[in-house]
Design a protein around this motif. Sequence first.
Motif, PDB file in Angstrom:
ATOM      1  N   CYS A 240       0.839  -1.202   0.000  1.00 60.78           N
ATOM      2  CA  CYS A 240       0.000   0.000   0.000  1.00 60.78           C
ATOM      3  C   CYS A 240       0.874   1.251   0.000  1.00 60.78           C
ATOM      4  O   CYS A 240       1.983   1.257   0.549  1.00 60.78           O
ATOM      5  CB  CYS A 240      -0.920   0.029   1.228  1.00 60.78           C
ATOM      6  SG  CYS A 240      -2.033  -1.390   1.356  1.00 60.78           S
TER       7      CYS A 240
ATOM      8  N   SER B  24       0.425   5.721   0.389  1.00 61.55           N
ATOM      9  CA  SER B  24      -0.442   6.828   0.796  1.00 61.55           C
ATOM     10  C   SER B  24       0.166   8.131   0.301  1.00 61.55           C
ATOM     11  O   SER B  24       0.954   8.773   1.006  1.00 61.55           O
ATOM     12  CB  SER B  24      -0.601   6.853   2.316  1.00 61.55           C
ATOM     13  OG  SER B  24      -1.408   7.943   2.715  1.00 61.55           O
TER      14      SER B  24
ATOM     15  N   PHE C 133      -1.290  10.954  -0.202  1.00 60.67           N
ATOM     16  CA  PHE C 133      -1.855  12.110   0.485  1.00 60.67           C
ATOM     17  C   PHE C 133      -2.493  11.644   1.782  1.00 60.67           C
ATOM     18  O   PHE C 133      -2.908  10.486   1.905  1.00 60.67           O
ATOM     19  CB  PHE C 133      -2.896  12.820  -0.394  1.00 60.67           C
ATOM     20  CG  PHE C 133      -2.354  13.293  -1.714  1.00 60.67           C
ATOM     21  CD1 PHE C 133      -1.582  14.437  -1.804  1.00 60.67           C
ATOM     22  CD2 PHE C 133      -2.611  12.565  -2.875  1.00 60.67           C
ATOM     23  CE1 PHE C 133      -1.075  14.850  -3.017  1.00 60.67           C
ATOM     24  CE2 PHE C 133      -2.106  12.976  -4.091  1.00 60.67           C
ATOM     25  CZ  PHE C 133      -1.336  14.131  -4.174  1.00 60.67           C
TER      26      PHE C 133
ATOM     27  N   GLY D 141      -4.968  10.488   4.385  1.00 61.93           N
ATOM     28  CA  GLY D 141      -6.309   9.939   4.268  1.00 61.93           C
ATOM     29  C   GLY D 141      -6.545   9.125   3.019  1.00 61.93           C
ATOM     30  O   GLY D 141      -7.621   8.548   2.864  1.00 61.93           O
ATOM     31  N   GLN D 142      -5.596   9.057   2.124  1.00 61.02           N
ATOM     32  CA  GLN D 142      -5.735   8.292   0.888  1.00 61.02           C
ATOM     33  C   GLN D 142      -4.732   7.138   0.883  1.00 61.02           C
ATOM     34  O   GLN D 142      -3.533   7.358   1.046  1.00 61.02           O
ATOM     35  CB  GLN D 142      -5.502   9.171  -0.337  1.00 61.02           C
ATOM     36  CG  GLN D 142      -6.536  10.275  -0.507  1.00 61.02           C
ATOM     37  CD  GLN D 142      -6.329  11.051  -1.792  1.00 61.02           C
ATOM     38  OE1 GLN D 142      -5.467  10.727  -2.603  1.00 61.02           O
ATOM     39  NE2 GLN D 142      -7.129  12.104  -1.987  1.00 61.02           N
ATOM     40  N   ILE D 143      -5.244   5.931   0.736  1.00 59.06           N
ATOM     41  CA  ILE D 143      -4.401   4.746   0.713  1.00 59.06           C
ATOM     42  C   ILE D 143      -4.734   3.930  -0.531  1.00 59.06           C
ATOM     43  O   ILE D 143      -5.906   3.646  -0.803  1.00 59.06           O
ATOM     44  CB  ILE D 143      -4.605   3.877   1.968  1.00 59.06           C
ATOM     45  CG1 ILE D 143      -4.255   4.671   3.230  1.00 59.06           C
ATOM     46  CG2 ILE D 143      -3.749   2.619   1.898  1.00 59.06           C
ATOM     47  CD1 ILE D 143      -4.481   3.902   4.507  1.00 59.06           C
ATOM     48  N   GLN D 144      -3.748   3.582  -1.289  1.00 51.90           N
ATOM     49  CA  GLN D 144      -3.904   2.770  -2.488  1.00 51.90           C
ATOM     50  C   GLN D 144      -3.152   1.460  -2.295  1.00 51.90           C
ATOM     51  O   GLN D 144      -1.953   1.466  -2.005  1.00 51.90           O
ATOM     52  CB  GLN D 144      -3.366   3.513  -3.712  1.00 51.90           C
ATOM     53  CG  GLN D 144      -4.070   4.848  -3.973  1.00 51.90           C
ATOM     54  CD  GLN D 144      -3.444   5.617  -5.120  1.00 51.90           C
ATOM     55  OE1 GLN D 144      -2.411   5.207  -5.661  1.00 51.90           O
ATOM     56  NE2 GLN D 144      -4.064   6.723  -5.495  1.00 51.90           N
ATOM     57  N   CYS D 145      -3.862   0.337  -2.441  1.00 49.91           N
ATOM     58  CA  CYS D 145      -3.272  -0.987  -2.216  1.00 49.91           C
ATOM     59  C   CYS D 145      -3.446  -1.862  -3.455  1.00 49.91           C
ATOM     60  O   CYS D 145      -4.383  -1.675  -4.236  1.00 49.91           O
ATOM     61  CB  CYS D 145      -3.914  -1.677  -1.008  1.00 49.91           C
ATOM     62  SG  CYS D 145      -3.727  -0.776   0.549  1.00 49.91           S
TER      63      CYS D 145
END
Length: 217
Positions: free
Chosen positions: A54, A56, A58, A60-64
């Motif tokens: 994962c 992040s 920014f 509050g934004q998490i990409q996994c």
Amino acid sequence: MSNAPRMAGFVLILIATIGFLVTTIYREWRRNNIQESQANFGQFYSVEGLWVRCTSPFPGQIQCDNYDTALIGIPSYLQGMRAMMILATLFGVFSAVSTIFGLSCISTTSEKQKIMACRVGGLLALLAGALCLSAVSWYAAQVIYEFFDPLQQNGSFKYEFGSALYVGWVSSGLAIISGILLACCTCGQEDDNDDYRYNYKPPQKSSQPPRSATEYV
């Protein structure tokens, strides 16, 4: 035999098995250096586990993603670590189940069967601890190698140990202690079981007079 070592071994392997499961599914096996990342990329950070990684970019934004590759395309060392952690978890479960039948509160089994159940549970606990210890140490060695790799010295950020590795180390230590308690503290116990001891009985004297060796017709 006292029930204290058995109960202690059961509690330790139960806690260790939970730790194995958490370590296996937790995504933070390694993470980038947060301070260095903040200096170069603001709030950017990245974490990686055995099954998912994962980022992040920014707050509050998490990409996994699941490594975005088929199983055959995943690095061999990562597949090996997955297999080792799954086996460690299974061995931990089997060890806990086997140890249950060795506790004194179980009245459906004999003392010899309880001792054998504890020994089997101890051996499984040792195997589980060794597998987990090998997996997390192997992964940690990879992190250290990449951290000091000369080709990556000028990289924007480097990975460091994640919290999952520490959970794995603690869990493997608990499992090894549990295995020692269960496998070694039951040695030589079945020989003391009265159910399997031979009792010598001296011949009894007969109340009738001995018969003569000569028979008369």
